[in-house]
Design an enzyme around this catalytic site. Structure first.
Site, mmCIF file in Angstrom:
data_model
loop_
_atom_site.group_PDB
_atom_site.id
_atom_site.type_symbol
_atom_site.label_atom_id
_atom_site.label_comp_id
_atom_site.label_asym_id
_atom_site.label_seq_id
_atom_site.Cartn_x
_atom_site.Cartn_y
_atom_site.Cartn_z
ATOM 1 N N VAL A 83 0.824 -1.210 0.000
ATOM 2 C CA VAL A 83 0.000 0.000 0.000
ATOM 3 C C VAL A 83 0.857 1.258 0.000
ATOM 4 O O VAL A 83 0.674 2.160 -0.818
ATOM 5 C CB VAL A 83 -0.943 0.007 1.222
ATOM 6 N N THR A 114 -2.769 -4.193 9.493
ATOM 7 C CA THR A 114 -3.679 -4.379 10.630
ATOM 8 C C THR A 114 -4.133 -5.843 10.617
ATOM 9 O O THR A 114 -5.201 -6.172 10.093
ATOM 10 C CB THR A 114 -4.893 -3.432 10.549
ATOM 11 N N ASP A 147 10.123 3.112 6.886
ATOM 12 C CA ASP A 147 9.789 1.738 7.236
ATOM 13 C C ASP A 147 10.778 1.263 8.296
ATOM 14 O O ASP A 147 11.945 1.673 8.292
ATOM 15 C CB ASP A 147 9.859 0.829 6.006
ATOM 16 N N THR A 149 -6.849 -0.644 7.230
ATOM 17 C CA THR A 149 -8.218 -1.084 7.477
ATOM 18 C C THR A 149 -8.440 -1.325 8.967
ATOM 19 O O THR A 149 -7.655 -2.028 9.616
ATOM 20 C CB THR A 149 -8.510 -2.374 6.701
ATOM 21 N N ARG A 182 14.323 -3.702 3.753
ATOM 22 C CA ARG A 182 13.383 -3.149 2.778
ATOM 23 C C ARG A 182 13.871 -1.788 2.279
ATOM 24 O O ARG A 182 13.852 -1.506 1.071
ATOM 25 C CB ARG A 182 12.005 -3.022 3.428
ATOM 26 N N ARG A 224 1.126 -13.266 2.538
ATOM 27 C CA ARG A 224 0.431 -12.921 3.776
ATOM 28 C C ARG A 224 -0.899 -13.667 3.898
ATOM 29 O O ARG A 224 -1.735 -13.622 3.013
ATOM 30 C CB ARG A 224 0.176 -11.413 3.840
ATOM 31 N N CYS A 257 -6.611 -8.851 3.366
ATOM 32 C CA CYS A 257 -7.875 -8.110 3.457
ATOM 33 C C CYS A 257 -9.079 -9.009 3.720
ATOM 34 O O CYS A 257 -9.657 -8.991 4.799
ATOM 35 C CB CYS A 257 -8.108 -7.317 2.165
#
Length: 481
Positions: free
Chosen positions: A73, A142, A91, A177, A96, A388, A317
């Protein structure tokens, strides 16, 4: 790369020009509304002046935006803003940051050229660097915990970090979210505590839920309409104008932060329930000996039939967000029934798939205990390296419980990540002629190109080929969902 003379210079095609010009018109209207603070009472005039200052700085392209969390995102967002204005990409993962500085994105959401063209984007792991920004956008995960309860730890830690650099007039925008109320009830108190500033007097917040679809090269950040919101009407205008400056598909300003939070969480809850329905239908039709795909194709000839397909429901999600909503519902005294029923069905599909494969093997007199099964695909969706919350691992674990030796092969997955997250050692090149069962779990293009013949080469003379994704023709596989 020189700074473009205008926003429209970045988008040569006509649609892009029209969308950007529309965004500029909206921006002008919002500046006009913010330009007359004297029409407000004294306290509101002070707030208005703070917002007006930040808004003016933000739209001038001279003051920095900070993006906290550079995953699927955050990175595309930082890159898009970084084409025209200073952006600090933050981050906590040093590896990364090192890779991004070298122009490499392991998520494959952003190309080397796109990273290079974000001439105003810098990367850091140092929280002190965030102090240079006036707008902060939080895009951290989240997740849920082992008991399927919301885990706000990444979000609250990000809020703590920002609270230590927050200044009067700053705006913090959350994209992660959450359940309705989390931004103002959970995050804002942390910002106040760490900064010593007063919410909606000295700092402000917004919420604009992410709508990223990992691996989708058609529906990208700028092509997906953005829902926006703010903690005051003027901040809502500010947040909306900020996103309108990069999202060619346009924005939708929600009535409140809670409305925007609720809208996001039901988007994925609705999809989860629709998939749960077709998963249950697949279970029923399998018991009847009816091909589910054939039924769905026939039903799909009606104009308003929704084209959902059965399968494993994972990812960051759809398999997670409904639990945020049901948690909040239970906190306020309501026990959801339909939403949780859908979750139970989808969470149980891994066990169902493994059970179907074992039954098919037993019917062929294949010894299950000690059998070898090859699982093709481990990511939660096709043509994407995202592991994920992949539910393919549920199939693997269930088969292992039956005493099956399972090998997984996925050309998109990072072997080290698969080992770290799930304890699985990916097979780089599967052996021919050694497997009792083959499960096509993810519809990667590589597997589609392979075809049934090449897949069956991995199997012994007598084996079972299970097509979970309906990639193959019905007569080419032994089982399909």
């Amino acid at each position: 790369m020189p700074r473009p003379e205008s926003l429209t210079e970045l988008h040569g095609h006509a649609d892009g020009r029209r969308a950007r010009d529309l965004g500029q018109c909206r921006t002008s209207e919002k500046i006009d509304r913010l330009s007359t603070p004297d029409r407000f009472p004294s306290r509101d005039r002070a707030i208005c002046r703070l917002v007006q200052r930040v808004f003016g700085e933000m739209m001038s392209d001279t003051h920095a935006i900070a993006v906290i969390g550079l995953g699927y995102v955050g990175l595309p967002l930082a890159v898009e803003f970084g084409k025209t204005r200073p952006v600090i990409g933050f981050d906590v993962n040093a590896g990364r940051i090192d890779a991004l500085r070298k122009g490499s994105d392991s998520t494959l959401e952003v190309s080397e050229d796109e990273l290079r063209n974000a001439a105003h984007l810098s990367f850091t792991t140092d929280p002190a660097d965030l102090a240079a920004a006036t707008i902060y956008i939080v895009t951290v995960p989240t997740p849920i915990d082992a008991y399927k309860r919301p885990d706000l730890t990444p979000l609250l830690r990000a809020s703590e970090t920002l609270g230590m650099v927050l200044k009067p007039g700053d705006i913090v925008i959350y994209e992660s979210t959450v359940y309705p109320g989390a931004t103002e009830d959970d995050c804002v108190p942390v910002l106040e505590r760490e900064s010593g500033l007063t919410f909606n007097d000295e700092f402000f917040v917004g919420y604009s839920p992410e709508r990223v679809n990992p691996g989708d090269k058609t529906h990208r950040l700028t092509d997906i309409r953005k829902v926006t919101s703010g903690s005051t009407p003027d901040v809502a205008d500010t947040v909306d104008a900020l996103y309108a400056s990069i999202v060619t598909a346009g924005t939708y300003k929600a009535e409140s932060i809670r409305v925007a939070e609720a809208a996001k969480v039901i988007e994925n809850t609705q999809r989860d329930l629709n998939i749960a329905l077709v998963n249950e239908l697949a279970i029923i039709f399998n018991k009847m000996g009816i091909d589910t795909e054939a039924v769905l194709k026939a039903a799909g000839t009606k104009w308003n039939f929704l084209p959902f397909r059965p399968g494993l429901v994972g990812g960051h999600c759809i398999g997670v967000d409904p639990y945020y909503l049901t948690h909040k519902a239970e906190v306020i005294g309501y026990h959801p029934q339909v939403i949780l029923a859908g979750r139970r069905i989808n969470d149980g599909m891994g066990a169902y798939v493994a059970g179907q494969l074992v039954k098919a093997m037993l019917k062929r007199r294949i010894q299950v205990d000690g059998a070898r099964v090859l699982v093709l695909g481990l990511t939660f969706k096709e043509n994407c390296p995202d592991l994920r919350n992949t539910r393919v691992v549920d199939v693997v674990r269930e088969l292992q419980d039956y005493g099956v030796q399972v090998d997984a092969h996925d050309p998109w997955s990072d072997a080290e990540e698969a080992r770290h997250e799930y304890g699985l050692d990916l097979v780089q090149i599967p052996q021919d002629g050694v497997y009792d069962g083959i499960v096509l779990a993810v519809a990667h293009e590589e597997f589609k190109a392979m075809g049934a013949g090449a897949m069956r080469c991995f199997g012994k003379a007598d084996h079972v080929l299970y097509d979970l994704k309906n990639v193959l023709d019905v007569q080419e596989s032994d089982l399909r969902l």
